[in-house]
Design an enzyme around this catalytic site. Structure first.
Site, PDB file in Angstrom:
ATOM      1  CG  HIS A 118      -0.236  -0.096   2.523  1.00 11.03           C
ATOM      2  ND1 HIS A 118       0.347  -1.258   2.962  1.00 11.03           N
ATOM      3  CD2 HIS A 118      -0.001   0.833   3.475  1.00 11.03           C
ATOM      4  CE1 HIS A 118       0.897  -1.032   4.150  1.00 11.03           C
ATOM      5  NE2 HIS A 118       0.714   0.222   4.476  1.00 11.03           N
TER       6      HIS A 118
ATOM      7  CB  THR B 241       3.888   6.017  -5.440  1.00 15.59           C
ATOM      8  OG1 THR B 241       4.084   6.523  -4.115  1.00 15.59           O
ATOM      9  CG2 THR B 241       2.932   6.917  -6.192  1.00 15.59           C
ATOM     10  NE  ARG B 242       5.542  -0.521  -2.675  1.00 10.95           N
ATOM     11  CZ  ARG B 242       4.747   0.043  -1.755  1.00 10.95           C
ATOM     12  NH1 ARG B 242       4.494   1.327  -1.807  1.00 10.95           N
ATOM     13  NH2 ARG B 242       4.233  -0.680  -0.782  1.00 10.95           N
TER      14      ARG B 242
ATOM     15  CE  LYS C  87       5.138   6.455  -0.519  1.00  9.93           C
ATOM     16  NZ  LYS C  87       4.531   5.492  -1.429  1.00  9.93           N
TER      17      LYS C  87
ATOM     18  CG  HIS D 176      15.925   0.672   1.156  1.00 12.45           C
ATOM     19  ND1 HIS D 176      14.878  -0.083   0.666  1.00 12.45           N
ATOM     20  CD2 HIS D 176      17.045  -0.069   1.005  1.00 12.45           C
ATOM     21  CE1 HIS D 176      15.357  -1.236   0.231  1.00 12.45           C
ATOM     22  NE2 HIS D 176      16.661  -1.256   0.422  1.00 12.45           N
TER      23      HIS D 176
ATOM     24  CB  CYS E  60       4.610  -0.410   4.793  1.00 13.45           C
ATOM     25  SG  CYS E  60       4.287  -1.346   3.292  1.00 13.45           S
TER      26      CYS E  60
ATOM     27  CE  LYS F 208      12.600  -1.138  -8.488  1.00 13.26           C
ATOM     28  NZ  LYS F 208      12.710  -1.684  -7.118  1.00 13.26           N
TER      29      LYS F 208
HETATM   30  C1  LIG Z   1       7.040   1.296   2.424  1.00 13.68           C
HETATM   31  C2  LIG Z   1       7.445   0.439   1.278  1.00 13.68           C
HETATM   32  C3  LIG Z   1       8.003   1.026   0.152  1.00 13.68           C
HETATM   33  C4  LIG Z   1       8.417   0.244  -0.930  1.00 13.68           C
HETATM   34  N1  LIG Z   1       8.926   0.841  -2.049  1.00 13.68           N
HETATM   35  C5  LIG Z   1       9.215   0.102  -3.138  1.00 13.68           C
HETATM   36  C6  LIG Z   1       9.593   0.730  -4.346  1.00 13.68           C
HETATM   37  O1  LIG Z   1       9.655   1.968  -4.426  1.00 13.68           O
HETATM   38  N2  LIG Z   1       9.862  -0.053  -5.423  1.00 13.68           N
HETATM   39  C7  LIG Z   1       9.766  -1.412  -5.367  1.00 13.68           C
HETATM   40  O2  LIG Z   1      10.040  -2.067  -6.371  1.00 13.68           O
HETATM   41  N3  LIG Z   1       9.398  -2.043  -4.230  1.00 13.68           N
HETATM   42  C8  LIG Z   1       9.108  -1.324  -3.124  1.00 13.68           C
HETATM   43  N4  LIG Z   1       8.675  -1.924  -1.971  1.00 13.68           N
HETATM   44  C9  LIG Z   1       8.645  -3.381  -1.902  1.00 13.68           C
HETATM   45  C10 LIG Z   1       7.401  -4.021  -2.491  1.00 13.68           C
HETATM   46  O3  LIG Z   1       6.259  -3.248  -2.221  1.00 13.68           O
HETATM   47  C11 LIG Z   1       7.295  -5.426  -1.932  1.00 13.68           C
HETATM   48  O4  LIG Z   1       8.503  -6.123  -2.243  1.00 13.68           O
HETATM   49  C12 LIG Z   1       6.110  -6.183  -2.511  1.00 13.68           C
HETATM   50  O5  LIG Z   1       4.917  -5.473  -2.327  1.00 13.68           O
HETATM   51  C13 LIG Z   1       6.022  -7.558  -1.849  1.00 13.68           C
HETATM   52  O6  LIG Z   1       4.974  -8.263  -2.459  1.00 13.68           O
HETATM   53  P1  LIG Z   1       4.402  -9.622  -1.853  1.00 13.68           P
HETATM   54  O7  LIG Z   1       3.448 -10.159  -2.848  1.00 13.68           O
HETATM   55  O8  LIG Z   1       5.542 -10.457  -1.387  1.00 13.68           O
HETATM   56  O9  LIG Z   1       3.622  -9.163  -0.523  1.00 13.68           O
HETATM   57  P2  LIG Z   1       2.161  -8.512  -0.394  1.00 13.68           P
HETATM   58  O10 LIG Z   1       1.890  -7.597  -1.521  1.00 13.68           O
HETATM   59  O11 LIG Z   1       2.053  -7.985   0.996  1.00 13.68           O
HETATM   60  O12 LIG Z   1       1.190  -9.755  -0.571  1.00 13.68           O
HETATM   61  C14 LIG Z   1       1.136 -10.846   0.322  1.00 13.68           C
HETATM   62  C15 LIG Z   1      -0.319 -11.231   0.459  1.00 13.68           C
HETATM   63  O13 LIG Z   1      -0.411 -12.497   1.117  1.00 13.68           O
HETATM   64  C16 LIG Z   1      -1.573 -12.484   1.918  1.00 13.68           C
HETATM   65  N5  LIG Z   1      -1.436 -13.555   2.926  1.00 13.68           N
HETATM   66  C17 LIG Z   1      -0.478 -13.645   3.885  1.00 13.68           C
HETATM   67  N6  LIG Z   1      -0.664 -14.757   4.628  1.00 13.68           N
HETATM   68  C18 LIG Z   1      -1.758 -15.399   4.128  1.00 13.68           C
HETATM   69  C19 LIG Z   1      -2.451 -16.582   4.498  1.00 13.68           C
HETATM   70  N7  LIG Z   1      -2.070 -17.371   5.517  1.00 13.68           N
HETATM   71  N8  LIG Z   1      -3.570 -16.922   3.776  1.00 13.68           N
HETATM   72  C20 LIG Z   1      -3.987 -16.132   2.729  1.00 13.68           C
HETATM   73  N9  LIG Z   1      -3.349 -14.984   2.360  1.00 13.68           N
HETATM   74  C21 LIG Z   1      -2.263 -14.622   3.055  1.00 13.68           C
HETATM   75  C22 LIG Z   1      -1.565 -11.071   2.491  1.00 13.68           C
HETATM   76  O14 LIG Z   1      -2.830 -10.693   2.982  1.00 13.68           O
HETATM   77  C23 LIG Z   1      -1.126 -10.257   1.295  1.00 13.68           C
HETATM   78  O15 LIG Z   1      -2.213  -9.751   0.558  1.00 13.68           O
HETATM   79  C24 LIG Z   1       8.273  -1.167  -0.867  1.00 13.68           C
HETATM   80  C25 LIG Z   1       7.712  -1.765   0.273  1.00 13.68           C
HETATM   81  C26 LIG Z   1       7.279  -0.973   1.329  1.00 13.68           C
HETATM   82  C27 LIG Z   1       6.684  -1.637   2.536  1.00 13.68           C
END
Ligand SMILES: Cc1cc2nc3c(=O)[nH]c(=O)nc-3n(C[C@H](O)[C@H](O)[C@H](O)COP(=O)(O)OP(=O)(O)OC[C@H]3O[C@@H](n4cnc5c(N)ncnc54)[C@H](O)[C@@H]3O)c2cc1C
Length: 372
Positions: free
Chosen positions: A44, A47-48, A262, A266, A309, A342
């Site tokens: 959330h 933006t990324r 914003k 990191h 986050c 990304k």
């Molecule tokens: C503040 C912040 C800034 C960032 N900035 C950047 C950036 O500028 N550029 C960039 O490339 N990356 C950035 N990132 C990193 C990027 O956002 C993350 O690497 C990415 O969102 C991770 O994706 P994910 O699918 O692993 O996790 P998520 O998107 O969190 O998805 C995991 C999902 O699994 C679900 N889940 C968990 N456990 C269970 C369960 N037992 N049963 C069912 N569902 C479950 C959760 O509800 C969630 O929806 C940033 C991250 C943060 C926190």
């Protein structure tokens, strides 16, 4: 209920995987504890940053260029603008590995990159103050992805291709017997031939159910929006940015549609367990971001609001995108260490390829689980 593939976690990586699997004709079920996009995990905050001349190492470039192509395809298929070409400015001292890696990446892959000294940076972006020991690398073709909108777009397309997405279904049990996967939530059971685990900060607990101890550490992160002079800091005048400073690594975004500048940090952050609520954005978080602004962007004004986050770190801050070492019908995507969004379009495609064929067309061996 029987499916070809179940995806646990329909966030950044899982929703994209669901789309590619459903598009390939697989009967696909996505389960999520919440209703994505949501503000409980890692995706959330509007933006990324997406950049291609990659400071973390040139070995990421082919994968991020694939992601770029797939984001453009998603924009076309969804009819939504998901990418904003603000450019990205990386700042650090001349010897910084990060800056040098952006230069090496741009040379090897012929990516446009301008290397600027402190005076040139301040002349071009008057919102920045820098001492002479800093340099910058500016990538004009890179920019910003609207993260929640990307997830919404993949969700819509996945559903159009027949995927079932069930929100508010936390997976509590995983069993695999004779290659058959059984998944339990609090009151339902689902069966499938294959499984994708893409559960962000919660992945470690799920992998334990499959006898895998993954070196994944969830960390609390904060970011905030500040009032800022639009003439100086709007997306028409100011780039997204990442600064390596002696106090820490900070990144941020221009004021997009007038919402304010914003800023986030990191590095650092406390280790957390994702079942516990995060400590809300507070005074010490603001103090840290404010000291960066005072030094490098002194024209930025009052705090509007801050948020929390999670990152999920691996020991080397590289991702895990691999098949389970024992179960070849289980693909895992985890440990995106604060720089994964990304890539999520390309990760979704890679997860689908791993499930369908056991391999990906772009080399992802650097993200293998076996390296630990
Ligand atoms: C503040 C912040 C800034 C960032 N900035 C950047 C950036 O500028 N550029 C960039 O490339 N990356 C950035 N990132 C990193 C990027 O956002 C993350 O690497 C990415 O969102 C991770 O994706 P994910 O699918 O692993 O996790 P998520 O998107 O969190 O998805 C995991 C999902 O699994 C679900 N889940 C968990 N456990 C269970 C369960 N037992 N049963 C069912 N569902 C479950 C959760 O509800 C969630 O929806 C940033 C991250 C943060 C926190």
């Amino acid at each position: 209920m029987n499916y070809d593939v179940i995806v646990i976690g329909a966030g950044s990586m899982g929703m994209a995987a669901g789309y590619f699997l459903a598009k390939s004709g697989k009967k696909t079920l996505l389960l999520d504890s919440f209703s994505p996009p949501h503000d409980k995990g890692s995706h959330h905050g509007e933006t990324r940053i997406i950049r291609y001349a990659y400071g973390e190492g040139e070995e990421y470039v082919p994968f991020v260029l694939r992601a770029k192509e797939l984001w453009a395809e998603l924009e076309q298929l969804s009819g939504k603008q998901l990418f904003m070409p603000t450019g990205v400015l990386n700042v650090g001292v001349k010897q910084s590995d990060f800056i040098q890696n952006t230069i090496k990446s741009s040379e090897k892959y012929s990516l446009p990159l301008e290397v600027l000294n402190a005076k040139e940076i301040q002349k071009r972006w008057q919102g920045i103050t820098l001492s002479d020991d800093y340099i910058g690398s500016f990538e004009p073709t890179s920019g910003v992805l609207k993260c929640e909108e990307c997830i919404n777009a993949y969700q819509e397309l996945a559903e159009q291709h027949g995927a079932t997405i069930l929100s508010n279904r936390r997976v509590k049990e995983i069993n695999i017997q004779n290659d058959k996967v059984t998944i339990k939530t609090s009151n339902q059971t689902f069966n499938a031939n294959s499984l994708v685990i893409s559960a962000g900060a919660w992945t470690k607990d799920l992998l334990k159910m499959l006898d895998l101890d993954a070196p994944l550490t969830p960390v609390r992160k904060t970011f905030a929006w500040y009032e800022a002079n639009e003439q100086m800091y709007s997306q028409n005048h100011f780039p997204a940015f990442a600064f390596e400073t002696p106090q820490g690594i900070y990144y941020g975004f221009p004021s997009i549609d007038g919402v304010g500048l914003k800023l986030g940090r990191h590095d650092g952050g406390e280790t957390v367990h994702p079942v516990m609520p995060l400590f809300p954005y507070g005074e010490s978080d603001d103090k840290d971001l404010r000291q960066f602004l005072t030094q490098f962007m002194p024209n930025v004004e009052k705090l509007k609001y801050g948020k929390t986050c999670m990152y999920t770190l691996t020991p080397d801050e590289k991702f895990i995108i691999d098949l389970h070492p024992r179960y070849t019908n289980v693909a895992i995507a985890a440990g995106f260490s604060g720089h994964g969004f990304k890539f999520s379009s390309a990760v979704g495609q890679a997860l689908s390829n791993l499930i369908l064929t056991g391999k990906n067309d772009i080399d992802i061996s650097q993200f293998s689980f076996r390296r630990f």
